[in-house]
Design a protein around this motif. Structure first.
Motif, mmCIF file in Angstrom:
data_model
loop_
_atom_site.group_PDB
_atom_site.id
_atom_site.type_symbol
_atom_site.label_atom_id
_atom_site.label_comp_id
_atom_site.label_asym_id
_atom_site.label_seq_id
_atom_site.Cartn_x
_atom_site.Cartn_y
_atom_site.Cartn_z
ATOM 1 N N PHE A 29 0.863 -1.144 0.108
ATOM 2 C CA PHE A 29 0.037 0.016 -0.014
ATOM 3 C C PHE A 29 0.825 1.338 0.068
ATOM 4 O O PHE A 29 0.420 2.218 -0.625
ATOM 5 N N ILE A 48 1.117 4.451 -2.962
ATOM 6 C CA ILE A 48 1.153 5.792 -2.505
ATOM 7 C C ILE A 48 2.124 6.378 -3.153
ATOM 8 O O ILE A 48 2.109 7.763 -3.634
ATOM 9 N N LEU A 87 -8.086 -3.746 -0.313
ATOM 10 C CA LEU A 87 -7.936 -2.513 -0.452
ATOM 11 C C LEU A 87 -6.370 -1.866 -0.886
ATOM 12 O O LEU A 87 -6.447 -0.643 -1.564
ATOM 13 N N SER A 88 -5.425 -2.476 -0.576
ATOM 14 C CA SER A 88 -4.098 -2.210 -1.269
ATOM 15 C C SER A 88 -4.058 -1.968 -2.515
ATOM 16 O O SER A 88 -3.597 -1.107 -3.351
ATOM 17 N N ASP A 105 -6.741 -1.979 -5.128
ATOM 18 C CA ASP A 105 -7.576 -1.001 -5.339
ATOM 19 C C ASP A 105 -7.148 0.482 -5.155
ATOM 20 O O ASP A 105 -7.164 1.382 -6.306
ATOM 21 N N PHE A 106 -6.528 0.924 -3.946
ATOM 22 C CA PHE A 106 -6.226 2.311 -3.721
ATOM 23 C C PHE A 106 -4.924 2.535 -4.359
ATOM 24 O O PHE A 106 -4.520 3.704 -4.951
ATOM 25 N N SER A 107 -3.935 1.573 -4.572
ATOM 26 C CA SER A 107 -2.991 1.883 -5.263
ATOM 27 C C SER A 107 -3.248 2.201 -6.744
ATOM 28 O O SER A 107 -2.336 3.126 -7.297
ATOM 29 N N LEU A 110 -5.995 3.439 -7.781
ATOM 30 C CA LEU A 110 -6.639 4.872 -7.793
ATOM 31 C C LEU A 110 -5.699 6.045 -7.691
ATOM 32 O O LEU A 110 -5.846 6.769 -8.442
ATOM 33 N N PHE A 111 -4.761 5.686 -6.826
ATOM 34 C CA PHE A 111 -3.580 6.827 -6.498
ATOM 35 C C PHE A 111 -2.728 6.962 -7.868
ATOM 36 O O PHE A 111 -2.539 8.094 -8.414
ATOM 37 N N ALA A 122 -10.442 7.320 -12.429
ATOM 38 C CA ALA A 122 -10.697 7.325 -10.872
ATOM 39 C C ALA A 122 -12.125 7.027 -10.424
ATOM 40 O O ALA A 122 -12.240 6.194 -9.838
ATOM 41 N N LYS A 166 -13.426 3.661 -11.345
ATOM 42 C CA LYS A 166 -12.715 2.632 -10.638
ATOM 43 C C LYS A 166 -13.364 2.651 -9.128
ATOM 44 O O LYS A 166 -13.690 1.580 -8.824
ATOM 45 N N LEU A 167 -13.850 3.944 -8.770
ATOM 46 C CA LEU A 167 -14.351 3.863 -7.400
ATOM 47 C C LEU A 167 -15.989 3.263 -7.728
ATOM 48 O O LEU A 167 -16.475 2.732 -6.507
#
Length: 440
Positions: A248, A252, A303-304, A306-308, A310-311, A344, A347-348
């Motif tokens: 994660f 970021i 979560l790691s 998906d949010f990777s 997204l960022f 983004a 993806k969300l």
């Protein structure tokens, strides 16, 4: 109904005692962890007087998630221990009890033991479940799991019949009015008699981390590196959840780097994104081999991931807008922001839809989600399903991340925003349509 794990530690050889290490754990610790992850509420370890001291030190050294009791059997016959455990548990709980009998001198495929436990859950009587040894130490033949009535526990205890003699065993048990229910499973088991056997079993455990659903890049590149890392740290106290936090963090940093913009920053961000994709396999590998599964771990991994992503989408859109001029059909660099925003937002939207499904089904692993284009159906596939099925490898994260790094090398990374925007839009539509088809 309660499960008791009976760990038979009486069959170890001098060359491979219960302290022999395989894939980061001693044989005894591995058997106890396997029993726990397969649902046992407590464990009884049966050792011989010669191995009692070593077994006791292993149990005392580690903190297990359930109660572990050590007892000795001078004759290496554990039937009396099993019978006493059944009787004691029945008196304490007032309900039938089941025993999962495993040998710490054997390393089992987890799927094989899970099948055995699932069979136990379908039974309503006091039952002993034991996994019989395979016919060959290196054989990958189907193993057989037999459920054996505890009424004749003493008669059948200690039998060490290979699978190729199971028909004879069934006939023998039938003569004693013992019902047997063979279960076939494509798992494996390997008796550990020498250090070489332990190494062979460890190799099998690690190789089982290679999944059929691995993408092209993951299969031929990422998995080789992640398995090397996992093997190197297996003996440490590093937990899979800690690896998820590392991945994660890499995600970021990748998003921040590409958000700065420019060739050097784009290349650094793409390299971090690729490293994120490689390390992402380590947490799952450690969890499978070290039996450190958890609901929290599943969600941390999801979560790691998906949010990777997204960022990275957001960062790349900002970085391209800041540093890459554009004049395309009268559109300026603001198009990069629009593409990053579309990627983004869609993806969300997909995340919201499949997270809703995961929460409803009490799951945290995205692999449990049934994508419409990969789910068998009585209905003919739609054009969208066919398109996604044929292009599924191109939409997998491992391929897209690797493509990002290659494009960054050639100073073309921002153009991937078109694929991010279009691909995530198609996936969001597919997930949305699938949710509409699902029964409420």
């Amino acid at each position: 109904m309660p499960h008791i794990a009976l760990i038979d530690a009486t069959l170890h050889t001098d060359a491979a005692p219960c302290s022999t290490v395989a894939a980061g754990f001693t044989l005894l610790e591995r058997a106890l962890r396997l029993a726990r992850v397969c649902g046992a509420e407590r464990a009884i370890v049966v050792a011989t007087p010669d191995t009692e001291t070593v077994a006791s030190s292993i149990i005392a050294e580690h903190k297990f998630a359930f109660a572990v009791e050590l007892t000795t059997s001078p004759t290496a016959d554990v039937s009396d221990v099993a019978a006493a455990a059944l009787s004691q548990s029945a008196q304490t709980t007032g309900s039938p009890t089941r025993i999962l009998w495993l040998r710490s001198s054997t390393i089992y495929d987890r799927g094989l033991v899970k099948t055995c436990v699932q069979k136990a859950e379908a039974d309503s009587s006091d039952t002993l479940y034991t996994v019989l040894p395979a016919s060959s130490e290196t054989s990958k033949k189907v193993a057989d799991v037999l459920s054996l009535s505890t009424a004749t526990l003493q008669k059948i205890a200690g039998l060490d019949t290979p699978t190729n003699e199971i028909p004879t065993l069934v006939e023998t048990l039938a003569a004693h009015s013992v019902a047997t229910h063979p279960i076939t499973h494509s798992g494996w088991q390997l008796p550990i008699r020498t250090p070489d056997d332990a190494q062979t079993a460890a190799d099998r455990l690690w190789n089982s981390c290679r999944k059929p659903e691995d993408g092209i890049v993951s299969r031929h590149l990422n998995r080789h590196i992640s398995l090397f890392i996992s093997r190197s740290i297996a003996a440490t106290k590093i937990h899979p959840n800690q690896i998820s936090i590392v991945t994660f963090s890499l995600g970021i940093l990748a998003g921040i780097a590409v958000g700065i913009g420019g060739y050097g920053a784009f290349l650094l961000g793409a390299a971090l994104y690729q490293l994120n994709s490689i390390i992402d396999g380590v947490d799952g590998e450690l969890a499978r081999v070290k039996y450190e599964f958890s609901f929290l771990g599943e969600w941390l991994d999801t979560l790691s991931d998906d949010f990777s992503d997204l960022f990275f989408y957001i960062g790349l859109g900002i970085g391209a807008w800041r540093t890459v001029p554009l004049d395309l059909f009268g559109l300026d660099a603001s198009l990069w922001l629009i593409l990053g925003g579309v990627a983004a937002i869609t993806k969300l939207l997909s995340m919201a839809l499949y997270y809703r499904w995961l929460i409803a089904n009490k799951r945290g692993d995205l692999l449990a989600f049934q994508w419409s284009f990969e789910t068998p159906s009585d209905q003919p596939p739609t054009l969208l399903d066919t398109l996604l099925h044929n292009l599924r490898y191109l939409f997998r994260k491992d391929f897209i991340v690797f493509a990002s790094f290659i494009l960054a090398l050639f100073a073309q990374l921002p153009w991937l925003l078109f694929l991010f925007a279009i691909g995530n839009l198609i996936v969001a539509i597919s997930v949305g349509l699938q949710q509409l088809k699902m029964p409420r």
